[in-house]
Design a protein around this motif. Structure first.
Motif, PDB file in Angstrom:
ATOM      1  N   ASP A 474     -23.212 -50.498  25.251  1.00 38.78           N
ATOM      2  CA  ASP A 474     -22.600 -51.816  25.091  1.00 38.78           C
ATOM      3  C   ASP A 474     -23.346 -52.859  25.946  1.00 38.78           C
ATOM      4  OD1 ASP A 474     -20.093 -53.509  24.142  1.00 38.78           O
ATOM      5  OD2 ASP A 474     -20.022 -53.775  26.229  1.00 38.78           O
ATOM      6  N   LEU A 475     -23.430 -54.140  25.558  1.00 39.62           N
ATOM      7  CA  LEU A 475     -24.014 -55.264  26.298  1.00 39.62           C
ATOM      8  C   LEU A 475     -23.508 -55.475  27.632  1.00 39.62           C
ATOM      9  CD1 LEU A 475     -26.549 -57.059  26.140  1.00 39.62           C
ATOM     10  CD2 LEU A 475     -24.939 -58.758  25.112  1.00 39.62           C
ATOM     11  N   LEU A 476     -22.222 -55.324  27.709  1.00 42.27           N
ATOM     12  CA  LEU A 476     -21.519 -55.786  28.907  1.00 42.27           C
ATOM     13  C   LEU A 476     -21.892 -54.514  30.048  1.00 42.27           C
ATOM     14  CD1 LEU A 476     -19.450 -57.123  30.486  1.00 42.27           C
ATOM     15  CD2 LEU A 476     -17.672 -56.110  29.650  1.00 42.27           C
ATOM     16  N   VAL A 477     -22.012 -53.264  29.725  1.00 39.12           N
ATOM     17  CA  VAL A 477     -22.265 -52.198  30.371  1.00 39.12           C
ATOM     18  C   VAL A 477     -23.821 -52.517  30.759  1.00 39.12           C
ATOM     19  CG1 VAL A 477     -22.692 -49.693  30.823  1.00 39.12           C
ATOM     20  CG2 VAL A 477     -20.844 -50.782  29.383  1.00 39.12           C
ATOM     21  N   VAL A 478     -24.855 -52.916  30.134  1.00 43.05           N
ATOM     22  CA  VAL A 478     -26.126 -53.129  30.404  1.00 43.05           C
ATOM     23  C   VAL A 478     -25.951 -54.256  31.369  1.00 43.05           C
ATOM     24  CG1 VAL A 478     -28.122 -54.038  29.530  1.00 43.05           C
ATOM     25  CG2 VAL A 478     -26.877 -52.270  28.046  1.00 43.05           C
ATOM     26  N   GLU A 479     -25.301 -55.230  31.326  1.00 39.50           N
ATOM     27  CA  GLU A 479     -25.291 -56.295  32.275  1.00 39.50           C
ATOM     28  C   GLU A 479     -24.818 -55.751  33.845  1.00 39.50           C
ATOM     29  OE1 GLU A 479     -22.938 -59.565  30.766  1.00 39.50           O
ATOM     30  OE2 GLU A 479     -24.380 -60.184  29.440  1.00 39.50           O
ATOM     31  N   LYS A 480     -23.546 -54.938  33.660  1.00 41.66           N
ATOM     32  CA  LYS A 480     -23.235 -54.348  35.081  1.00 41.66           C
ATOM     33  C   LYS A 480     -24.413 -53.469  35.588  1.00 41.66           C
ATOM     34  CE  LYS A 480     -18.242 -54.513  33.620  1.00 41.66           C
ATOM     35  NZ  LYS A 480     -16.957 -53.727  33.432  1.00 41.66           N
ATOM     36  N   LEU A 481     -24.932 -52.593  34.664  1.00 38.50           N
ATOM     37  CA  LEU A 481     -25.952 -51.659  35.367  1.00 38.50           C
ATOM     38  C   LEU A 481     -26.938 -52.366  35.765  1.00 38.50           C
ATOM     39  CD1 LEU A 481     -26.351 -48.568  35.588  1.00 38.50           C
ATOM     40  CD2 LEU A 481     -27.445 -48.745  33.413  1.00 38.50           C
TER      41      LEU A 481
END
Length: 548
Positions: A474-481
């Motif tokens: 998910d793109l949101l997970v990529v941003e957090k990572l």
């Protein structure tokens, strides 16, 4: 019987015809002698004589054919008059009888004129009358015989159909009889199989009943022994105080130290010494799970050493094979710590406390004491598999990490490996929650640098590499990572970790494919590449990424 009747009737008819053949012959002879007849009379005589002979032949042949057939037809001879005598005669009706046409002469008075001049003699007229009567009788008999023949044909057809139906029923009965025999045979086989199964199940049930009785007897014996022991060995709270002090000492000075040493250099310990520690932990954990049931009757201050010892013992099993063999013990520990222990009444058997009936509670995960709740949360994350329990545990962890005390406990209990075990794409619902816990530690504080150092290892970067390789991330997970990786890219020694697991290449690919509308992600990706020396960026982008 019908054959004999037909034969007798035919015989009588033939005799009657034979009886009247001679008078007819004499009649024509008299006509010839009377000189009143011309050539037509001669022709009438010849034709009448021929017809009479044919009639006799036909009747004889019909009589001879009676034994061979049931129904037969015969032909009446046409009784005609000379043309000069038949001028004024009237034909009444024609009947089709099998092979020819019979004409009846019914006009009597008009036959008195012969050749328009002479009268027919009376004896000839009488003969004509008698012949007419005979002709009517023969026609009646013929009609009766034809009607009887039709009845016989219908009867024969009915009997043939009846016979065919009987044959069909017989064939059906034969088939049913065969099916019935087959069904009986199969039923017998099924019955025998059923009896064998019932017998086998009866034997099994008998054995199970015996085993159940033995287990019940053993359980009753153990229960009686336990009750007697409760009444004979009263609880000594000082024993638990001594036990908890020893647990606290072992946890801080031995178990925790071993985890730290393994993190620094895995080659400093020999295999035998490491295996010995894991065996002792595996042996103690089931006993600790049993003792949790007594925690409601122990001073709440003594709960923390037991929970801390449990946590470090579980962490010791991470690197060994003992963890997989203790699934039931781990699940029981996790559920008891998550739910807490609630006990009613007195468990000690002491008479002075027998009147007490208030429930006693030992709350671990739901405790109001932050250290006890925090360590209990880590144990739940290590042992529980239910998604709803894990979601509640991550929510509690994120709330506690908002405080400095929570961040300190996170570092003290080396919680990064616990969180990493849930950074899997297979658990999408928990993946975002797990990263949220790590993001709490990336806030600017005095705990940020120790946290980044705790993440600067192969295990953390390998986990990040596996996540970034998954196209369904998910793109949101990529941003957090990307926020965590941006913080780690500031440490120069981590560049080799980025290169070892090819994370820098994945960051470049993300930078190339990310839509410009996702400005926050683009800034973090550019900042990571800039910190790794792979790209140049302006000071504004660098300052924005640093502030984040």
């Amino acid at each position: 019987m019908p054959l004999s009747i037909h034969f007798s009737q035919s015989k009588s008819t033939h005799n009657g015809r034979k009886h009247y053949s001679k008078p007819l012959s004499d009649l024509f002879k008299s006509f010839k002698n009377l000189d009143c007849c011309d050539d037509e009379l001669d022709s009438l005589y010849d034709s009448s004589q021929l017809e009479l002979e044919e009639e006799v032949i036909v009747n004889v042949s019909a009589t001879d054919a009676i034994p061979n057939t049931v129904t037969y037809t015969y032909t009446e001879t046409d009784v005609t008059l000379p043309s000069n005598l038949a001028t004024n005669t009237v034909t009444c009706s024609d009947h089709d009888i099998s092979s020819g046409l019979v004409r009846k002469i019914v006009s009597k008075p008009e036959t008195q004129v012969l050749s328009g001049q002479r009268l027919i003699p009376s004896h000839i007229n009488q003969i004509y009358d008698e012949l007419y009567v005979i002709h009517q009788k023969l026609q009646q008999e013929n009609s009766a015989q034809q009607e009887y023949a039709l009845q016989l044909q219908k009867r024969e057809h009915f009997l043939a159909e009846r016979e065919a139906l009987l044959f069909k029923h017989e064939a059906a009965l034969t088939k049913i009889r065969g099916v019935e025999e087959e069904v009986h045979a199969k039923f017998q086989i099924i019955k025998e199989q059923h009896e064998a199964e019932v017998k086998q199940l009866s034997e099994t049930l008998r054995e199970k009943t015996k085993e159940s009785k033995r287990l019940k007897s053993s359980f009753d014996t153990l229960k009686e022994m336990n009750d007697s022991l409760k009444k004979q060995v009263p609880l000594n709270s000082h024993v638990y105080e001594l036990l908890t002090v020893l647990m606290d000492w072992i946890s801080d000075q031995f178990l925790k130290a071993k985890i730290e040493e393994e993190g620094r250099d895995n080659q400093t310990q020999t295999y035998s010494h490491k295996n010995y520690t894991q065996e002792k932990c595996a042996k103690l954990l089931p006993i600790v799970a049993e003792q949790l049931q007594w925690m409601p009757f122990v001073n709440p201050k003594l709960h923390m050493p037991v929970i801390k010892f449990t946590y470090w013992a579980i962490r010791q099993l991470d690197c060994g094979t003992q963890h997989s063999t203790m699934t039931s013990t781990m699940r029981r520990l996790g559920e008891d710590i998550f739910k807490g222990i609630v006990t009613k009444g007195n468990q000690h058997g002491s008479s002075e406390q027998s009147a007490e009936s208030k429930p006693k509670i030992a709350a671990f995960f739901k405790s109001s004491i932050l250290p006890l709740r925090f360590v209990s949360t880590l144990i739940v994350l290590k042992t529980v598999t239910q998604a709803d329990y894990l979601a509640q545990a991550f929510d509690s962890l994120c709330v506690d990490l908002k405080t400095d005390e929570g961040k300190a406990l996170f570092l003290e209990y080396q919680s990064v490996p616990v969180i990493l075990s849930h950074l899997r794409i297979s658990s999408r619902g928990l993946l975002s929650n797990a990263i949220d816990g790590l993001l709490q530690m990336t806030m600017e504080s005095g705990f940020l640098q120790p946290f980044l150092e705790a993440c600067s290892n192969e295990t953390f970067f390998r986990t990040c590499s596996v996540l970034l390789r998954n196209p369904k991330l998910d793109l949101l997970v990529v941003e957090k990572l990307s926020i965590i990786l941006q913080k780690l890219s500031r440490i120069k020694s981590n560049k080799k970790m980025f290169e070892l697991f090819t994370i820098h290449l994945m960051i470049q690919e993300l930078q190339r494919t990310t839509h410009p509308n996702h400005a926050f992600l683009c800034i973090n990706l550019n900042s990571i590449l800039f910190n790794l020396g792979l790209t140049k960026t302006n000071s504004l982008v660098s300052s924005l990424s640093t502030s984040h």
